[in-house]
Design a protein around this motif. Structure first.
Motif, PDB file in Angstrom:
ATOM      1  N   UNK A 319      11.981   7.069  -2.256  1.00  0.00           N
ATOM      2  CA  UNK A 319      13.010   6.088  -1.868  1.00  0.00           C
ATOM      3  C   UNK A 319      12.423   4.692  -1.698  1.00  0.00           C
ATOM      4  N   UNK A 320      13.074   3.698  -2.295  1.00  0.00           N
ATOM      5  CA  UNK A 320      12.637   2.301  -2.198  1.00  0.00           C
ATOM      6  C   UNK A 320      13.791   1.476  -1.637  1.00  0.00           C
ATOM      7  N   UNK A 321      13.539   0.589  -0.654  1.00  0.00           N
ATOM      8  CA  UNK A 321      14.620  -0.303  -0.201  1.00  0.00           C
ATOM      9  C   UNK A 321      15.221  -1.047  -1.402  1.00  0.00           C
ATOM     10  N   UNK A 322      16.537  -1.190  -1.388  1.00  0.00           N
ATOM     11  CA  UNK A 322      17.252  -1.748  -2.542  1.00  0.00           C
ATOM     12  C   UNK A 322      16.685  -3.115  -2.940  1.00  0.00           C
ATOM     13  N   UNK A 323      16.366  -3.226  -4.242  1.00  0.00           N
ATOM     14  CA  UNK A 323      15.903  -4.486  -4.854  1.00  0.00           C
ATOM     15  C   UNK A 323      14.587  -5.002  -4.276  1.00  0.00           C
ATOM     16  N   UNK A 324      13.819  -4.130  -3.633  1.00  0.00           N
ATOM     17  CA  UNK A 324      12.499  -4.531  -3.112  1.00  0.00           C
ATOM     18  C   UNK A 324      11.458  -4.313  -4.208  1.00  0.00           C
ATOM     19  N   UNK A 325      11.286  -5.340  -5.041  1.00  0.00           N
ATOM     20  CA  UNK A 325      10.415  -5.230  -6.215  1.00  0.00           C
ATOM     21  C   UNK A 325       8.962  -4.955  -5.811  1.00  0.00           C
ATOM     22  N   UNK A 326       8.510  -5.593  -4.725  1.00  0.00           N
ATOM     23  CA  UNK A 326       7.116  -5.416  -4.285  1.00  0.00           C
ATOM     24  C   UNK A 326       6.861  -3.962  -3.881  1.00  0.00           C
ATOM     25  N   UNK A 327       7.815  -3.368  -3.156  1.00  0.00           N
ATOM     26  CA  UNK A 327       7.651  -1.971  -2.730  1.00  0.00           C
ATOM     27  C   UNK A 327       7.739  -1.033  -3.937  1.00  0.00           C
ATOM     28  N   UNK A 328       8.612  -1.356  -4.892  1.00  0.00           N
ATOM     29  CA  UNK A 328       8.704  -0.552  -6.118  1.00  0.00           C
ATOM     30  C   UNK A 328       7.353  -0.527  -6.836  1.00  0.00           C
ATOM     31  N   UNK A 329       6.755  -1.709  -7.003  1.00  0.00           N
ATOM     32  CA  UNK A 329       5.440  -1.800  -7.662  1.00  0.00           C
ATOM     33  C   UNK A 329       4.416  -0.968  -6.889  1.00  0.00           C
ATOM     34  N   UNK A 330       4.432  -1.101  -5.569  1.00  0.00           N
ATOM     35  CA  UNK A 330       3.459  -0.394  -4.725  1.00  0.00           C
ATOM     36  C   UNK A 330       3.602   1.124  -4.872  1.00  0.00           C
ATOM     37  N   UNK A 331       4.833   1.624  -4.841  1.00  0.00           N
ATOM     38  CA  UNK A 331       5.048   3.077  -4.892  1.00  0.00           C
ATOM     39  C   UNK A 331       4.722   3.632  -6.286  1.00  0.00           C
ATOM     40  N   UNK A 332       5.079   2.891  -7.338  1.00  0.00           N
ATOM     41  CA  UNK A 332       4.721   3.328  -8.699  1.00  0.00           C
ATOM     42  C   UNK A 332       3.195   3.363  -8.828  1.00  0.00           C
ATOM     43  N   UNK A 333       2.542   2.325  -8.324  1.00  0.00           N
ATOM     44  CA  UNK A 333       1.067   2.256  -8.318  1.00  0.00           C
ATOM     45  C   UNK A 333       0.473   3.508  -7.667  1.00  0.00           C
ATOM     46  N   UNK A 334       1.013   3.846  -6.505  1.00  0.00           N
ATOM     47  CA  UNK A 334       0.526   5.017  -5.755  1.00  0.00           C
ATOM     48  C   UNK A 334       0.694   6.295  -6.575  1.00  0.00           C
ATOM     49  N   UNK A 335       1.820   6.419  -7.279  1.00  0.00           N
ATOM     50  CA  UNK A 335       2.058   7.612  -8.106  1.00  0.00           C
ATOM     51  C   UNK A 335       1.110   7.672  -9.304  1.00  0.00           C
ATOM     52  N   UNK A 336       0.729   6.509  -9.835  1.00  0.00           N
ATOM     53  CA  UNK A 336      -0.220   6.495 -10.957  1.00  0.00           C
ATOM     54  C   UNK A 336      -1.611   6.920 -10.468  1.00  0.00           C
ATOM     55  N   UNK A 337      -1.995   6.374  -9.320  1.00  0.00           N
ATOM     56  CA  UNK A 337      -3.351   6.640  -8.807  1.00  0.00           C
ATOM     57  C   UNK A 337      -3.475   8.025  -8.195  1.00  0.00           C
ATOM     58  N   UNK A 338      -2.380   8.529  -7.602  1.00  0.00           N
ATOM     59  CA  UNK A 338      -2.407   9.858  -6.966  1.00  0.00           C
ATOM     60  C   UNK A 338      -1.158  10.635  -7.384  1.00  0.00           C
ATOM     61  N   UNK A 339      -1.228  11.381  -8.492  1.00  0.00           N
ATOM     62  CA  UNK A 339      -0.052  12.140  -8.945  1.00  0.00           C
ATOM     63  C   UNK A 339       0.510  13.009  -7.823  1.00  0.00           C
ATOM     64  N   UNK A 340       1.834  12.992  -7.687  1.00  0.00           N
ATOM     65  CA  UNK A 340       2.513  13.664  -6.579  1.00  0.00           C
ATOM     66  C   UNK A 340       3.112  15.004  -7.007  1.00  0.00           C
TER      67      UNK A 340
END
Length: 368
Positions: A319-340
């Protein structure tokens, strides 16, 4: 029971799939199933599964559709269904006028399903004027109760859309042949971390957000690749051109691939590393997000509408706060670095949806 469902067309989409699923459940339980629409590519499947399709052009939002009131009334009088179930606004209005010409003692029961957050006006209000109004998520229940005060809360029945876990089994992997063919068609996808944005090409689905995301991350993660799974209606060709020009102007044509309309969505969802839900309006349910989670692919999406309800229940870390581009980038980054890992899903089953809908039908028929 004999149930007649009405919708504009039978080509693709959640409304159409839901119609076929209920039709199939009716037949499997020994009831009769009729579907009225303008036709489309899903008619063959509907009929193969035992339903009767009645073709009537009830799909156009124009005054010419009023000519279909009398033919629709004749169909209802000829087939005498116990229940008429409307799933869209034009068919709902035509049904409203068709039933007025039938004596009250001979009218079928009327049910509607609110599948969308329709614009709030008299035209949309018809969807809330039935004996029972099915809402496909809690978000839709809230939308109806806030905007349509004439619809008694006790007449609203929340029935989540559901998916068949056997069709989207946890841990599913595409066949070797599928992967080989896909890499032959799209060699640029090999050895990439795949971000998938599923859905038709429209301004609502968040393609610009995806392009911005790839722009921000592709230097840090050169093996990151986005795939857009969904076709463009001829009316949306100009928007598709606009997207592709945007991608080229940013030099991202080697990072984003459009694969067009696909019937193998399960394979694409399973083959992807992360699925995104970035619609710039709330989704009423979010079936594709659920299908991705069902096969075990993480989903990252805005915290609104039905997608938020699904993610809150089964994958809150997406879940990402609506239209929070910075958090979207951060969470995608986390998924790339640490597959969930996504745990198997037990909620939102197709069986539950069908059982609850047929139980509602039976309750209404037996009440009379």
């Amino acid at each position: 029971m004999k149930v007649m469902q009405l919708l504009p067309e039978l080509n693709s989409g959640g409304v159409e799939r839901g119609t076929l699923e209920i039709a199939k459940a009716l037949i499997q339980q020994g009831h009769e199933s009729l579907v009225v629409s303008n036709g489309g590519r899903m008619v063959a499947q509907l009929e193969a599964e035992g339903s009767t399709h009645l073709t009537l052009p009830i799909h156009k939002k124009s005054l010419s559709s009023l000519w279909q009131i009398r033919p629709l009334r004749q169909l209802i009088q000829q087939h005498r269904p116990d229940i008429v179930h409307v799933r869209s606004r034009v068919p709902a209005w035509l049904t409203h006028f068709a039933l007025k010409g039938i004596p009250a003692s001979q009218r079928p029961h009327l049910i509607s399903t609110v599948h969308g957050f329709y614009s709030i006006n008299r035209y949309s209000a018809i969807m809330t004027q039935a004996e029972k109004v099915i809402a496909v998520s809690d978000s839709v229940v809230q939308y109806i109760t806030e905007h349509y005060k004439n619809c008694p809360p006790q007449d609203i029945v929340r029935i989540y859309r559901g998916i068949d876990s056997k069709a989207f089994p946890h841990g599913y992997q595409p066949s070797v042949q599928w992967i080989q063919q896909t890499l032959k068609d799209f060699p640029q996808l090999e050895h990439k971390f795949l971000l998938c944005l599923p859905g038709r090409i429209t301004r609502l689905k968040g393609h610009e957000t995806l392009i911005e995301l790839i722009q921000q991350l592709h230097t840090q993660f050169p093996y990151l690749h986005a795939i857009v799974v969904g076709g463009a209606d001829p009316k949306k060709a100009a928007y598709l051109d606009e997207l592709q020009r945007n991608i080229q102007s940013r030099g991202l044509e080697h990072q984003i691939t459009f694969v067009g309309h696909r019937s193998d969505i399960r394979e694409w969802l399973a083959y992807s590393d992360v699925v995104l839900s970035l619609s710039n309006q709330a989704e009423t349910f979010g079936r594709t997000a659920l299908e991705a989670l069902s096969v075990g692919t993480p989903v990252i999406g805005w915290k609104r509408g039905g997608v938020a309800e699904i993610l809150s229940s089964v994958y809150p870390q997406g879940l990402i706060p609506v239209d929070d581009q910075a958090e979207l980038i951060h969470v995608v980054q986390h998924h790339i670095e640490q597959p969930q890992h996504v745990a198997p899903i037990t909620q939102f089953s197709l069986q539950d949806m069908c059982d609850q809908t047929l139980t509602l039908y039976q309750r209404i028929v037996s009440s009379s």
